[in-house]
Scaffold this motif. Structure first.
Motif, mmCIF file in Angstrom:
data_model
loop_
_atom_site.group_PDB
_atom_site.id
_atom_site.type_symbol
_atom_site.label_atom_id
_atom_site.label_comp_id
_atom_site.label_asym_id
_atom_site.label_seq_id
_atom_site.Cartn_x
_atom_site.Cartn_y
_atom_site.Cartn_z
ATOM 1 N N PHE A 139 -13.368 26.339 -1.006
ATOM 2 C CA PHE A 139 -12.188 25.509 -0.716
ATOM 3 C C PHE A 139 -11.611 24.915 -2.001
ATOM 4 N N THR A 140 -12.482 24.368 -2.834
ATOM 5 C CA THR A 140 -12.001 23.703 -4.048
ATOM 6 C C THR A 140 -11.363 24.690 -5.020
ATOM 7 N N ARG A 141 -12.039 25.834 -5.217
ATOM 8 C CA ARG A 141 -11.546 26.809 -6.193
ATOM 9 C C ARG A 141 -10.349 27.594 -5.671
ATOM 10 N N ASP A 142 -10.352 27.927 -4.386
ATOM 11 C CA ASP A 142 -9.297 28.793 -3.831
ATOM 12 C C ASP A 142 -8.100 28.027 -3.287
ATOM 13 N N TRP A 143 -8.295 26.744 -2.928
ATOM 14 C CA TRP A 143 -7.218 26.015 -2.267
ATOM 15 C C TRP A 143 -6.862 24.686 -2.951
ATOM 16 N N TYR A 144 -7.874 23.902 -3.292
ATOM 17 C CA TYR A 144 -7.576 22.592 -3.887
ATOM 18 C C TYR A 144 -6.940 22.737 -5.276
ATOM 19 N N GLU A 145 -7.590 23.484 -6.161
ATOM 20 C CA GLU A 145 -7.091 23.601 -7.538
ATOM 21 C C GLU A 145 -5.752 24.345 -7.636
ATOM 22 N N PRO A 146 -5.538 25.443 -6.877
ATOM 23 C CA PRO A 146 -4.240 26.122 -7.001
ATOM 24 C C PRO A 146 -3.093 25.415 -6.274
ATOM 25 N N TYR A 147 -3.364 24.739 -5.133
ATOM 26 C CA TYR A 147 -2.285 24.258 -4.273
ATOM 27 C C TYR A 147 -2.237 22.742 -4.115
ATOM 28 N N ILE A 148 -3.388 22.141 -3.814
ATOM 29 C CA ILE A 148 -3.381 20.707 -3.511
ATOM 30 C C ILE A 148 -3.219 19.871 -4.777
ATOM 31 N N ASN A 149 -3.918 20.249 -5.844
ATOM 32 C CA ASN A 149 -3.845 19.495 -7.107
ATOM 33 C C ASN A 149 -3.940 20.462 -8.286
ATOM 34 N N PRO A 150 -2.855 21.188 -8.585
ATOM 35 C CA PRO A 150 -2.892 22.210 -9.645
ATOM 36 C C PRO A 150 -3.241 21.654 -11.021
ATOM 37 N N ARG A 151 -3.021 20.368 -11.244
ATOM 38 C CA ARG A 151 -3.310 19.770 -12.549
ATOM 39 C C ARG A 151 -4.598 18.947 -12.523
ATOM 40 N N LYS B 163 -26.921 14.712 -12.773
ATOM 41 C CA LYS B 163 -26.107 15.009 -13.961
ATOM 42 C C LYS B 163 -25.108 16.133 -13.731
ATOM 43 N N GLU B 164 -24.518 16.169 -12.534
ATOM 44 C CA GLU B 164 -23.424 17.119 -12.306
ATOM 45 C C GLU B 164 -22.171 16.579 -12.985
ATOM 46 N N GLU B 165 -21.598 17.356 -13.907
ATOM 47 C CA GLU B 165 -20.456 16.887 -14.678
ATOM 48 C C GLU B 165 -19.144 17.572 -14.325
ATOM 49 N N ASN B 166 -19.216 18.790 -13.775
ATOM 50 C CA ASN B 166 -17.985 19.521 -13.474
ATOM 51 C C ASN B 166 -18.260 20.533 -12.368
ATOM 52 N N THR C 40 -8.207 17.424 -13.012
ATOM 53 C CA THR C 40 -9.168 17.348 -14.105
ATOM 54 C C THR C 40 -10.544 17.784 -13.593
ATOM 55 N N ALA C 41 -11.493 17.945 -14.509
ATOM 56 C CA ALA C 41 -12.855 18.322 -14.117
ATOM 57 C C ALA C 41 -13.449 17.280 -13.182
ATOM 58 N N GLU C 42 -13.167 15.999 -13.452
ATOM 59 C CA GLU C 42 -13.688 14.922 -12.606
ATOM 60 C C GLU C 42 -13.071 14.966 -11.212
ATOM 61 N N GLN C 43 -11.771 15.256 -11.135
ATOM 62 C CA GLN C 43 -11.100 15.326 -9.825
ATOM 63 C C GLN C 43 -11.611 16.512 -9.004
#
Length: 540
Positions: A382-394, A33-36, A396-399
């Motif tokens: 990686f996800t918090r420091d690189w993916y969310e700010p640079y690779i996919n700034p928009r 049940k990991e949702e985000n 969603t929680a699912e992405q």
């Protein structure tokens, strides 16, 4: 292979198989049940403090510790390594009251987000990159140790020592299997799966070590009398050493102290800095502390883990010392030349059937416990420091959840590559010891991380992005010189880059983070924080 050996192998293999089924099942069940990303990285901050404590112990006690610490006891025949545990208590108390509150206050997933608020994005990026590179190298190197059991088991079953090529293939195959099994529950279960499986793995690891200690003691004819007769009377110098040679004077005496691995000064000062670096600025360790519901319970788990370190280290060192006594009383011509492999040799050849399977499960438990936390922390950073700010700034929680799971897979592959490389180097250089390798990798870079974090936490208007990056580079260069790193690298290829001046010590690994921190902090505070960032940090 005889029928008797075949039946014993089946029993041990069954015990080992049951362990793997248990761990993977618990990991997948607890991590459902990991949702985000918050669920994956922090477990919703609903993990009990005692489970966090067990996870910290499992993360710290890698397969390198399982074999490396007995190897230190076997080769040194004393408890001087235990001096480093004294400093870990002081270091963790400092971490609990300096670092944990800011991390909770800023509600970070990746601890390097704190550096964004305090200094700016470039400092955060530099620190996150340093962590990821260092953690991949250190955790990958640790994996080598878990494969020792399979290499020696192959030798026992076949009756011949495998050649270098066969040995390397066994190491690569076993580390790949360990990583895949660990990655299964870590990828789908996140930090909850990591912590609850760590609880089981820490229990198996400690239980198996205590069983080994008891069996070793009972196997020594004459018991305590034989131990004292072989070793000599135990003295305070078997635990506490200063490294100060009475025959030397002035700087030469102090220089000699820095060039001695285990001293009380290295323990109280050097190990305190090591602990602040590994437990205050390493996403791997801090992330599990942040799963506790509040600051108070997070601190409780961290300080309790420090108190647990001393009996655990004492147990593994005692195993090493008793191994030396045992093989003095029972000479074995097939005993491995590498101290790292001595404990495993005893497990395979002397342990009763069934218990041998449990001890091997303990080996894999230590490897999987430290590995699962590492790849989870790497994926989160990686996800918090690189993916969310640079690779996919928009995103969603699912992405973001999908990204962190794929990052877990890719970091697992990197671990396999590093573990295979480490195995090759140790096969070629069999006298290399595990503990200095594992702790030494951190030593080159974590002083730079710790210096910048302390600048941010102890000052309000000092340090900025440019100054911090310069400070971290200078800190690394100073540690590289003090440790003799260039000559160590060229020495692997039979060369020597330069001659160290006689007045400059070639420092042992317990001091590297200490001096890296001092240099980095001293350079960083020369620069002033931008006024707008300073005001924002104070407001938040």
């Amino acid at each position: 292979m005889t029928a008797d050996m075949d039946s014993r192998l089946v029993i041990d293999s069954t015990v080992l198989l049951l362990y793997f089924v248990l761990i993977i099942s618990i990991g997948l069940y607890m991590g459902r049940k990991e949702e985000n990303l918050k669920d994956f990285a922090l477990g919703g901050r609903r993990i009990p403090w005692w489970a966090v404590l067990a996870s910290l112990i499992a993360a710290e006690t890698s397969a390198g510790t399982f074999f490396g610490t007995p190897g230190e006891g076997f080769s040194h025949r004393d408890y001087t390594y235990l001096q480093l545990a004294f400093g870990t208590i002081l270091g963790r108390i400092l971490v609990s009251y300096i670092f944990i509150k800011p991390y909770y206050d800023y509600k970070v997933y990746s601890i390097y987000e704190y550096l964004t608020a305090r200094f700016g994005v470039p400092t955060k990026n530099a620190a996150s990159a340093i962590f990821m590179v260092t953690r991949v190298l250190a955790s990958g190197a640790r994996l080598y140790a878990a494969a020792i059991a399979l290499v020696l088991a192959y030798e026992m079953i076949r009756g011949v020592q495998p050649g270098q090529r066969e040995t390397l293939l066994i190491y690569m195959g076993s580390t790949t299997a360990i990583v895949i099994l660990t990655a299964i529950y870590t990828t789908f279960g996140g930090i909850k799966a990591v912590i609850w499986t760590d609880l089981i793995q820490a229990s198996i690891m400690i239980g198996s070590a205590l069983i080994a200690l008891a069996l070793l003691y009972s196997a020594i004819p004459g018991g305590w009398h034989e131990i004292v007769q072989r070793h000599g009377a135990f003295q305070i110098s078997d635990l506490i050493t200063t490294g100060l040679d009475p025959a030397k004077h002035g700087w030469d005496k102090i220089k000699g102290m820095f060039e001695t691995e285990y001293t009380i000064f290295a323990g109280l000062i050097g190990a305190a800095f090591i602990t602040m670096g590994t437990h205050g600025t390493d996403q791997d360790m801090v992330q599990r502390m942040l799963t506790a519901p509040d600051i108070r319970r997070s601190r409780r788990s961290l300080i309790s883990s420090a108190l647990a370190d001393i009996p655990i280290a004492f147990t593994f060192l005692s195993i090493g010392l008793l191994l030396w006594v045992y093989y003095q009383a029972h000479p074995d011509p097939t005993l491995p030349k590498t101290p790292n492999e001595t404990f495993c040799h005893f497990i395979l050849y002397q342990m009763p059937v069934g218990l041998r399977g449990l001890l091997i499960a303990g080996i894999f438990a230590t490897a999987m416990g430290s590995l699962s936390t590492a790849i989870n922390a790497l994926a989160t950073s990686f996800t918090r420091d690189w993916y969310e700010p640079y690779i996919n700034p928009r995103s969603t929680a699912e992405q973001s959840l999908r990204a962190v799971r794929w990052a877990t897979v890719w970091f697992s592959i990197l671990m396999i590559i590093v573990a295979s490389t480490t195995s090759y180097l140790i096969i070629v250089h069999p006298n290399v010891r595990i503990i200095p390798i594992v702790l030494g990798i951190f030593g080159y870079t974590y002083g730079s991380l710790l210096g910048v974090f302390l600048c941010g936490m102890f000052t309000k208007r000092r340090g900025n992005d440019l100054g911090n990056i310069i400070a971290m580079i200078i800190g690394f260069i100073v540690v590289a010189i003090l440790s003799g790193l260039p000559n160590k690298i060229t020495g692997l290829f039979g060369g020597k880059l330069y001659t160290q001046p006689n007045w400059l010590p070639v420092m042992e690994f317990p001091w590297w983070i200490c001096f890296g921190t001092i240099v980095t902090f001293s350079v960083a505070i020369v620069f002033r924080t931008r006024a707008d960032i300073s005001r924002t940090a104070r407001i938040e």
